[in-house]
Write a protein that holds these residues in place. Structure first.
Motif, mmCIF file in Angstrom:
data_model
loop_
_atom_site.group_PDB
_atom_site.id
_atom_site.type_symbol
_atom_site.label_atom_id
_atom_site.label_comp_id
_atom_site.label_asym_id
_atom_site.label_seq_id
_atom_site.Cartn_x
_atom_site.Cartn_y
_atom_site.Cartn_z
ATOM 1 N N SER A 368 1.062 -1.043 0.138
ATOM 2 C CA SER A 368 -0.101 -0.026 -0.094
ATOM 3 C C SER A 368 0.707 1.373 0.107
ATOM 4 O O SER A 368 2.169 0.983 -0.051
ATOM 5 N N ASP A 369 0.234 2.408 0.041
ATOM 6 C CA ASP A 369 0.982 3.508 -0.181
ATOM 7 C C ASP A 369 1.882 3.860 1.072
ATOM 8 O O ASP A 369 2.832 4.539 1.177
ATOM 9 N N SER A 370 1.419 3.184 2.196
ATOM 10 C CA SER A 370 1.990 3.419 3.625
ATOM 11 C C SER A 370 3.168 2.536 3.931
ATOM 12 O O SER A 370 4.170 2.994 4.601
ATOM 13 N N ASN A 371 3.302 1.304 3.132
ATOM 14 C CA ASN A 371 4.276 0.596 3.276
ATOM 15 C C ASN A 371 5.258 0.444 2.008
ATOM 16 O O ASN A 371 6.149 -0.575 2.093
ATOM 17 N N LEU A 372 5.085 1.036 1.090
ATOM 18 C CA LEU A 372 5.889 0.893 -0.315
ATOM 19 C C LEU A 372 7.266 1.064 -0.062
ATOM 20 O O LEU A 372 8.017 0.125 -0.669
ATOM 21 N N ALA A 373 7.683 2.039 0.638
ATOM 22 C CA ALA A 373 9.125 2.263 0.887
ATOM 23 C C ALA A 373 9.742 1.123 1.501
ATOM 24 O O ALA A 373 10.894 0.550 1.350
ATOM 25 N N GLU A 393 13.022 -10.945 -11.311
ATOM 26 C CA GLU A 393 11.808 -10.969 -11.063
ATOM 27 C C GLU A 393 11.465 -10.001 -9.986
ATOM 28 O O GLU A 393 10.290 -9.328 -9.799
ATOM 29 N N LEU A 394 12.171 -10.072 -8.954
ATOM 30 C CA LEU A 394 12.099 -8.988 -7.850
ATOM 31 C C LEU A 394 12.193 -7.553 -8.390
ATOM 32 O O LEU A 394 11.277 -6.674 -8.041
ATOM 33 N N LEU A 395 13.037 -7.196 -9.370
ATOM 34 C CA LEU A 395 13.053 -5.929 -10.142
ATOM 35 C C LEU A 395 11.812 -5.601 -10.698
ATOM 36 O O LEU A 395 11.449 -4.423 -10.730
ATOM 37 N N SER A 396 11.322 -6.685 -11.569
ATOM 38 C CA SER A 396 10.077 -6.477 -12.210
ATOM 39 C C SER A 396 8.889 -6.195 -11.414
ATOM 40 O O SER A 396 8.159 -5.359 -11.768
ATOM 41 N N SER A 397 8.960 -6.860 -10.273
ATOM 42 C CA SER A 397 7.837 -6.636 -9.102
ATOM 43 C C SER A 397 7.857 -5.045 -8.871
ATOM 44 O O SER A 397 6.878 -4.529 -8.566
ATOM 45 N N ILE A 398 9.113 -4.655 -8.330
ATOM 46 C CA ILE A 398 9.120 -3.381 -7.854
ATOM 47 C C ILE A 398 8.700 -2.276 -9.027
ATOM 48 O O ILE A 398 8.020 -1.263 -8.816
ATOM 49 N N LEU A 399 8.935 -2.428 -10.186
ATOM 50 C CA LEU A 399 8.684 -1.742 -11.294
ATOM 51 C C LEU A 399 7.209 -1.652 -11.518
ATOM 52 O O LEU A 399 6.517 -0.486 -11.618
ATOM 53 N N SER A 400 6.673 -2.828 -11.704
ATOM 54 C CA SER A 400 5.275 -2.947 -11.785
ATOM 55 C C SER A 400 4.177 -2.503 -10.934
ATOM 56 O O SER A 400 3.404 -1.942 -11.120
ATOM 57 N N THR A 401 4.602 -2.795 -9.539
ATOM 58 C CA THR A 401 3.793 -2.286 -8.538
ATOM 59 C C THR A 401 3.921 -0.635 -8.190
ATOM 60 O O THR A 401 3.090 -0.014 -8.017
ATOM 61 N N CYS A 402 5.309 -0.170 -8.334
ATOM 62 C CA CYS A 402 5.406 1.254 -8.169
ATOM 63 C C CYS A 402 4.556 2.146 -9.186
ATOM 64 O O CYS A 402 4.148 3.279 -9.201
ATOM 65 N N SER A 403 4.739 1.587 -10.668
ATOM 66 C CA SER A 403 3.859 2.348 -11.608
ATOM 67 C C SER A 403 2.433 1.972 -11.786
ATOM 68 O O SER A 403 1.744 2.594 -12.696
ATOM 69 N N ARG A 404 1.856 1.022 -10.864
ATOM 70 C CA ARG A 404 0.502 0.636 -11.137
ATOM 71 C C ARG A 404 -0.488 1.886 -10.942
ATOM 72 O O ARG A 404 -0.338 2.925 -10.144
ATOM 73 N N SER A 405 -1.313 1.987 -11.950
ATOM 74 C CA SER A 405 -2.359 3.122 -11.985
ATOM 75 C C SER A 405 -1.886 4.325 -11.894
ATOM 76 O O SER A 405 -2.227 5.126 -11.105
ATOM 77 N N PHE A 406 -0.884 4.555 -12.993
ATOM 78 C CA PHE A 406 -0.308 6.046 -12.799
ATOM 79 C C PHE A 406 0.370 6.508 -11.654
ATOM 80 O O PHE A 406 0.088 7.312 -11.027
ATOM 81 N N TYR A 407 1.114 5.276 -10.997
ATOM 82 C CA TYR A 407 1.999 5.681 -9.778
ATOM 83 C C TYR A 407 1.130 5.875 -8.588
ATOM 84 O O TYR A 407 1.479 7.076 -7.969
ATOM 85 N N GLU A 408 -0.002 5.573 -8.533
ATOM 86 C CA GLU A 408 -0.946 5.971 -7.364
ATOM 87 C C GLU A 408 -0.344 5.635 -5.913
ATOM 88 O O GLU A 408 -1.014 6.382 -4.998
ATOM 89 N N LEU A 409 0.480 4.550 -5.970
ATOM 90 C CA LEU A 409 0.947 4.255 -4.571
ATOM 91 C C LEU A 409 2.326 5.307 -4.226
ATOM 92 O O LEU A 409 2.740 5.339 -2.972
ATOM 93 N N VAL A 410 2.965 5.644 -5.235
ATOM 94 C CA VAL A 410 4.164 6.822 -4.964
ATOM 95 C C VAL A 410 3.695 8.127 -4.571
ATOM 96 O O VAL A 410 3.119 8.858 -5.274
ATOM 97 N N THR A 411 4.092 8.277 -3.340
ATOM 98 C CA THR A 411 3.902 9.545 -2.637
ATOM 99 C C THR A 411 4.945 10.735 -2.762
ATOM 100 O O THR A 411 4.842 11.958 -2.761
ATOM 101 N N ASP A 412 6.216 10.084 -2.847
ATOM 102 C CA ASP A 412 7.462 11.119 -3.160
ATOM 103 C C ASP A 412 8.103 10.505 -4.467
ATOM 104 O O ASP A 412 8.921 9.575 -4.269
ATOM 105 N N PHE A 413 8.039 11.334 -5.331
ATOM 106 C CA PHE A 413 8.563 10.887 -6.445
ATOM 107 C C PHE A 413 10.134 11.027 -6.613
ATOM 108 O O PHE A 413 10.775 10.258 -7.622
ATOM 109 N N SER A 414 10.704 12.108 -5.592
ATOM 110 C CA SER A 414 12.065 12.215 -5.863
ATOM 111 C C SER A 414 12.721 10.722 -5.226
ATOM 112 O O SER A 414 13.878 10.352 -5.468
#
Length: 880
Positions: A368-373, A393-414
């Motif tokens: 979720s957005d609270s435990n993404l980092a 597979e780990l790296l692909s999971s990181i990329l697909s999870t963070c970019s899901r639905s136009f980066y909806e889980l990413v709160t800090d793009f830096s």
């Protein structure tokens, strides 16, 4: 005597295996196999049964382990199958089961042989025949041997009944018509006195129900009885699996079996049965809180036991099934993840790849957005020391999870831009294409993070050690694009240009070189415009211009041109050879770059022109929907052709041939041979004139070979340090604590929604076959007669139909031929009344017969123990 000597000196299967193990090299092993095949070809023709059987045995071994073709020995296999000695017969059946296919010609020769062995008094010979039939069954074999299999279902020997029951699945699959004869015999085995036969019967029903479970709802009462009374774990597992298929079809069935499932989980010690019960609960009992809590508690015990450290419970199958069950229970019981998160995370380091992937899927589903980092940190930590495949597979999971639905889980793009930079430096990194896409996409969508992207792009371009990995070339292309597109944020432009034009750039793929040259072009336009008009004070101050006039002109023009001259010199020295590059795209970009340099040198004082060129790159690019082309409005008067054949209307039949008749290499227009020759001669002359006139723009005739992808001077990348401590603290994952360091950046999205195109799948041949099989099973369970209608109603009785038909014929004859002596008005009224009363009486009698036949039909259906009805009346006594 010769046969005896051959038998004594024949190499046995043990000798063949020992000889193969002694061959160390692969080439020596292949030579040994070839030599053994030569011996087998000679031995298999022998008349001695021992020699022939031993040869077939060795051939079957080579076929199983080394893939040696043995189709040429099919007839000899049949000969060994027909030998009277059991040890020889067993070898023949093994070879037949292993090598015979539907296209094997000798299958026609073994029908009588199978009949004979199926009726053998030796139960093991009959068992071999049944097993062989289950492997090589064809529609013809099944049709001829179905009656023999049904006879064996009544055998007094457990071994025979069990195998005969199991072979019915292949019989039904290959010959669905046999269901009408044999399916009732299969259902009868649910009441067999031995639990192994019952388990075999339930296994066959489960495999059949996987294709279409609807007809098997009628067997729910009998299956429920077995679930409650049986103590055989294997039988219980199959029953639970079967109920998992039936529950979605009948909601009341889920409520009925809830208590038996809970009772099985409480009293059994078999973890496989508990896991199967949990999986069935996730199918149709997720709304039952008590059942879900019991399943979650049992599942937590299984996961804890599987990681307790003792080898007895360390079963990778249980780990995998347990993780899958946690994933199924997650939507309704999320606290189970919190209770078992340390076990779930530790499975990322398991030796079994399936367990690793199951753990990864579970962790990704909890993000979720609270435990993404924290989650990304853990996955990155394991990726540093994981094997190449699982690392990506780990790296692909990181990329697909963070970019899901136009980066909806990413709160800090830096922060996320920094994560992308760390991903690229992982030793086994192979996700260059996705990282390139996301870097460009974030630059287009998130304006506030472009400065961080520019810093990251600068680091990629300057650090040449990252260029060693070929998968990073796509990332370098994205970095170059960012440096050129957001040049005002790039920093030291001389440093960026030097990095873009370093000698290693010429070792990159041409597509990447073209992006590099385009970035240099944008930087040069920006730099030259700033130097000429001094509109960008930051750039001017950076290169220490001495004085800026109040009207915008530089005080000393020569000093102002000095930095620009140094940049032009840098470009000439490093990119001059690219004008003759073998790739056309690179040539074009280099020519555009040097054309701009020529313009700058010729029009050094024209600031307005340079500002206009800079303005061409000033507009920000934005994201575009992938379906935008479909939304372009067709201009009025423009007629689009849906089919190339419509071009005949425009060009005429003499200029266009039917495209379906032309090969792929044919031209669209056809000409005569004389016209082709004239056209080629004229084109060659024009080409030669153009070459003489523009000689400097053509490649030299001498071609030079390109060097390797990477030069020898390339520095070696330093692998990232791997963390060997896999005992992560549980506080690393804070599943419920919100973490928002700052307000989320604005993410630009495409305004129009993308259409979802749904393709309708075509009905496959296998689906049609399954439909026929399910229909036949339903008819057998319903006891439908061939004369009944499809809706279940019976046809009218023949007597009533004949009376009705006779009545109509009599009335028609009376109307067509009136009574003698006049027309119908001459008939006495009393006769008409009596005849009318007779007709009414016959009609009432027919109606009564119809009602009586319908009542009999309904009573008959109500008495039937196996009946197919709407959901409200499938098994009333069982479900009410």
């Amino acid at each position: 005597m010769a046969a005896v000597m051959d038998y004594l000196f024949q190499r046995s299967l043990d000798d063949l295996v020992k000889g193969l193990r002694s061959q160390a090299a692969a080439s020596g092993e292949s030579r040994y196999v070839a030599k053994a095949l030569e011996e087998i070809r000679k031995e298999i023709k022998a008349t001695d049964p021992h020699i022939k059987a031993a040869a077939v045995h060795k051939l079957a071994y080579l076929n199983a382990l080394h893939g040696v073709d043995m189709a040429w020995a099919a007839f000899q296999v049949v000969e060994v199958m027909s030998m009277p000695k059991f040890s020889h017969k067993k070898i023949g059946y093994l070879a037949a089961s292993q090598s015979f296919t539907d296209s094997t010609d000798v299958l026609l020769l073994i029908t009588n042989l199978l009949k004979k062995d199926l009726s053998s008094k030796n139960e093991f010979e009959a068992g071999m025949a049944l097993e062989c039939l289950s492997r090589i069954a064809t529609p013809d074999l099944v049709r001829d041997l179905t009656q023999d299999v049904l006879t064996m279902l009544g055998s007094s020997k457990l071994y025979i009944r069990k195998k005969a029951t199991l072979v019915l699945f292949k019989v039904f699959s290959k010959h669905p018509e046999s269901i009408r004869v044999a399916f009732k015999r299969l259902v009868e085995k649910l009441d067999d006195r031995d639990s192994q036969v019952v388990a075999a019967c339930v296994s066959v029903l489960h495999e059949l129900a996987r294709q279409d479970p609807q007809p098997y709802l009628l067997l729910a009462p009998e299956l429920y009885r077995l679930l409650v009374e049986s103590t055989n774990n294997w039988l219980l597992i199959k029953l639970v699996k079967l109920f998992a298929l039936l529950m979605p079809l009948e909601p009341r069935l889920a409520k009925k079996i809830a208590e038996p499932l809970c009772e099985q989980m409480r009293r059994t010690s078999a973890k496989s049965l508990v896991l199967e019960c949990i999986r069935t609960i996730t199918v149709g009992l997720l709304d039952n809180t008590e059942v879900v809590e019991l399943a979650a508690g049992k599942l937590q015990e299984i996961l804890a036991a599987s990681h307790g450290g003792d080898g007895e419970d360390d079963d990778p199958n249980l780990k995998y099934l347990g993780l899958q069950a946690v994933l199924d229970l997650l939507p309704v019981y999320p606290q189970l993840v919190t209770q078992s998160k340390s076990v779930i995370i530790s499975c990322l380091n398991d030796v079994d790849p399936s367990v690793q992937m199951a753990s990864l899927r579970l962790i990704v589903s909890m993000v979720s957005d609270s435990n993404l980092a924290d989650t990304v940190q853990i996955l990155m930590r394991y990726a540093l020391s994981a094997e190449k495949i699982f690392c990506n597979e780990l790296l692909s999971s990181i990329l697909s999870t963070c970019s899901r639905s136009f980066y909806e889980l990413v709160t800090d793009f830096s922060w996320y831009v920094g994560v992308l930079g760390e991903l690229v430096r992982v030793p086994n990194f192979e996700q260059g294409k996705e990282v390139e896409r996301q870097l460009v996409d974030i630059g287009l969508r998130v304006e506030s993070v472009r400065k961080d992207l520019s810093r990251l792009a600068r680091d990629f371009l300057i650090d040449s050690s990252t260029w060693e990995n070929s998968h990073i070339h796509r990332v370098l292309a994205a970095a170059a694009w960012i440096a050129g597109e957001y040049v005002e944020l790039a920093g030291d432009l001389f440093e960026i240009v030097e990095a873009l034009l370093q000698p290693r750039m010429k070792k990159l793929p041409p597509s990447v070189q073209a992006v590099f040259l385009q970035a240099v072009l944008k930087i040069l336009v920006h730099f030259a415009s700033a130097a000429a008009t001094a509109v960008d004070a930051e750039v001017v101050d950076k290169f220490e211009y001495e004085e800026i006039k109040s009207n915008g002109n530089v005080a000393d023009e020569e000093q102002a041109q000095e930095p620009l001259g140094r940049m032009v010199t840098l470009i000439r020295e490093n990119a001059g050879s690219l004008q003759s590059h073998v790739d056309t795209e690179v040539q074009e970009r280099a020519s555009n770059l040097f054309g701009l340099i020529s313009f700058i040198e010729d029009e050094a004082g024209s600031g307005e022109m340079l500002a206009g060129i800079r303005e061409a790159f000033a507009k920000d690019l934005g994201p575009v929907s992938q379906f935008s082309q479909q939304r372009v409005v067709v201009p009025d008067g423009l007629e689009l052709l849906d089919d190339l054949s419509e071009l005949k209307i425009v060009l005429g039949d003499d200029q266009l041939q039917d495209t379906e008749l032309l090969p792929e290499s044919s031209l669209l227009f056809t000409h005569k041979k004389e016209e082709d020759t004239a056209f080629v001669d004229e084109s060659a002359g024009l080409l030669e004139q153009h070459r003489k006139k523009n000689e400097k723009y053509y490649l030299p005739k001498e071609t030079r070979q390109e060097e390797g992808l990477l030069g020898a001077e390339a520095p070696q990348a330093q692998p990232a340090a791997a963390d060997d401590n896999y005992k992560l603290a549980e506080e690393l994952l804070v599943w419920n604590k919100p973490k928002r360091p700052k307000a989320r950046s604005v993410v630009v999205k495409v305004t129009d929604e993308e259409n979802d195109f749904v393709s309708v799948p075509m009905t496959s041949k296998g689906a049609l076959k399954n439909s026929v099989l399910s229909t036949a099973i339903r008819d057998v369970l319903l006891n439908n007669k061939s004369g009944s209608h499809r809706d279940g109603s019976l046809p009218e009785s023949s007597n009533a139909a004949q009376k009705h038909h006779h009545h109509h014929r009599r009335r028609h004859r009376r109307e067509k031929h009136p009574a003698e002596g006049g027309d119908l008005t001459a008939v006495p009224q009393e006769g008409l009344d009596s005849e009318k009363q007779q007709d009414q009486g016959e009609q009432q009698q027919q109606d009564q017969e119809k009602q009586r036949s319908k009542r009999q039909h309904h009573r008959k259906r109500a008495k039937s123990p196996l009946k197919f009805a709407p959901r409200a009346a499938v098994v009333p006594d069982f479900l009410l």
